[in-house]
Design a protein around this motif. Structure first.
Motif, PDB file in Angstrom:
ATOM      1  N   GLY A 165       0.845  -1.201   0.000  1.00  0.00           N
ATOM      2  CA  GLY A 165       0.000   0.000   0.000  1.00  0.00           C
ATOM      3  C   GLY A 165       0.872   1.239   0.000  1.00  0.00           C
ATOM      4  O   GLY A 165       2.086   1.153  -0.176  1.00  0.00           O
ATOM      5  N   LYS A 166       0.200   2.402   0.189  1.00  0.00           N
ATOM      6  CA  LYS A 166       0.951   3.651   0.194  1.00  0.00           C
ATOM      7  C   LYS A 166       0.879   4.254   1.588  1.00  0.00           C
ATOM      8  O   LYS A 166      -0.154   4.168   2.258  1.00  0.00           O
ATOM      9  CB  LYS A 166       0.351   4.614  -0.829  1.00  0.00           C
ATOM     10  CG  LYS A 166       0.484   4.080  -2.261  1.00  0.00           C
ATOM     11  CD  LYS A 166       0.205   5.180  -3.268  1.00  0.00           C
ATOM     12  CE  LYS A 166       0.307   4.640  -4.681  1.00  0.00           C
ATOM     13  NZ  LYS A 166      -0.854   3.733  -4.993  1.00  0.00           N
TER      14      LYS A 166
ATOM     15  N   CYS B 171       4.903   1.057  -0.309  1.00  0.00           N
ATOM     16  CA  CYS B 171       5.355   0.034   0.638  1.00  0.00           C
ATOM     17  C   CYS B 171       5.193  -1.355   0.047  1.00  0.00           C
ATOM     18  O   CYS B 171       4.146  -1.674  -0.503  1.00  0.00           O
ATOM     19  CB  CYS B 171       4.562   0.157   1.938  1.00  0.00           C
ATOM     20  SG  CYS B 171       4.573   1.834   2.589  1.00  0.00           S
TER      21      CYS B 171
ATOM     22  N   SER C 225       1.798  -8.917   9.392  1.00  0.00           N
ATOM     23  CA  SER C 225       0.911  -9.455   8.354  1.00  0.00           C
ATOM     24  C   SER C 225      -0.572  -9.377   8.688  1.00  0.00           C
ATOM     25  O   SER C 225      -1.395  -9.584   7.812  1.00  0.00           O
ATOM     26  CB  SER C 225       1.300 -10.890   8.020  1.00  0.00           C
ATOM     27  OG  SER C 225       1.659 -11.553   9.180  1.00  0.00           O
TER      28      SER C 225
END
Ligand SMILES: CC[C@@H]1C(=O)N(C)c2cnc(-c3ccc[nH]3)nc2N1C1CCCC1
Length: 308
Positions: free
Chosen positions: A37-38, A44, A111
């Motif tokens: 994601g950002k 990332c 995670s």
């Protein structure tokens, strides 16, 4: 002397970082995996260190994105604060380096993502789960405060979860070091999610601003929405300054009491982290010493566990 013309920003920044990321100094290599994601200026990825085969969460920031000095200083401060930390409830900082294009920050892979994503699926958490999560958040925060660090952006999205449901505080982009006794910070570049009244009033803030955020996190987990959320930021700020929020009746008496004690406008009126964890909300109720990953999706049945 002709005027120095700034280098033309390329029309399109390269989207991806190289598939093989190499630290030019140490020679350590990471294989770029899936996009996670950002986060701010960063893209990332899950990354695998080629020699150890270990998986990490890599933040990759293209240097052209942080061209302004204050953006670069902010990045440097995030690294300077985070790289020295070592605690089981703080995201482990593994490595950082840069090459010609990017700055790379290699962090602990969490995670189960963050408490924000889980709360979205669950809507609210049960009180035992809230005790389980908040005690870990306060543990990590106590460590930060003992090391004179104010996080300043504590929120559910920065509470990361490992595969065995341990909470890790992350994102030190707004963190700052208290330099001396009585040092009150007057400014902050960036708007935290759970911003305290004294930060809004710019009268100087310190560790108590993090305690305020813990109160907002506690409320949001139990109620399913933040205490001061409204449709306009201006209205939200007004409510924060007046500490005007509702306490749903379904909350337990001890939960209502603790939230009321923390969400007080005067910083010195708020409980310490020690007083929070010794409050009846924590001492008077069941605290699971582990939580199943199934809690990411469905309400756990603690009754059975208590019997077992
Ligand atoms: C790397 C940035 C940030 C982060 O700081 N950590 C520690 C992290 C760990 N695991 C994860 C993760 C593992 C599996 C999914 N996400 N994500 C993390 N994030 C997310 C990535 C996208 C926005 C914030």
């Amino acid at each position: 002397k002709e005027k120095k013309i700034p280098p033309e920003l390329p029309k399109k920044l390269p989207k991806e970082c190289p598939a093989l990321i190499c630290d030019p100094v140490s020679g350590v290599k990471y294989r770029r995996g899936r996009l996670l994601g950002k986060g701010g200026f960063a893209r990332c990825y899950e990354v695998i260190q080629t020699d150890t085969k270990r998986a990490y969460a890599g933040k990759v920031v293209n240097k052209l994105r942080i061209s302004k000095p204050n953006q670069r200083e902010k990045m440097q401060r995030e690294i300077a604060v985070h790289c020295q930390l070592n605690h089981q409830n703080i995201v482990a900082f593994h490595h950082h380096f840069d090459d010609d294009e990017n700055i790379y920050i290699i962090l602990e892979l969490c995670s189960q993502k963050s408490l924000a994503q889980i709360l979205k699926l669950r809507r609210t958490f049960t009180e035992p789960e809230v005790r389980y999560f908040v005690l870990q958040i306060v543990d990590g925060l106590q460590y930060l405060h003992n090391n004179c660090i104010i996080h300043r952006d504590l929120k559910l999205g920065n509470m990361f979860l490992t595969d065995n449901m341990e909470v890790k505080i992350g994102d030190f982009g707004l963190a700052t070091k208290v330099e001396f006794e009585g040092d009150r910070k007057k400014t902050m570049c960036g708007t935290p999610n759970y911003i305290a009244p004294e930060v809004l009033d710019k009268v100087g803030h310190s560790f108590e601003a993090d305690v305020w955020a813990v109160g907002c996190i506690l409320y949001t987990m139990l109620v399913g929405r933040p205490p001061f959320e409204t449709e306009s930021l201006k209205e939200t700020y007004t409510r924060i300054k007046r500490t005007s929020y509702s306490l749903p009746s379904h909350l337990s008496q001890s939960a209502k009491e603790l939230i009321t004690e923390i969400l007080t406008s005067k910083p010195e009126g708020r409980p310490s982290l020690e007083e929070i964890t010794s409050h009846k909300f924590f001492t008077g109720g069941f605290v699971p010493d582990a939580l199943s990953p199934s809690a990411c999706y469905s309400t756990p049945e603690f009754g059975l566990m208590k019997v077992l």
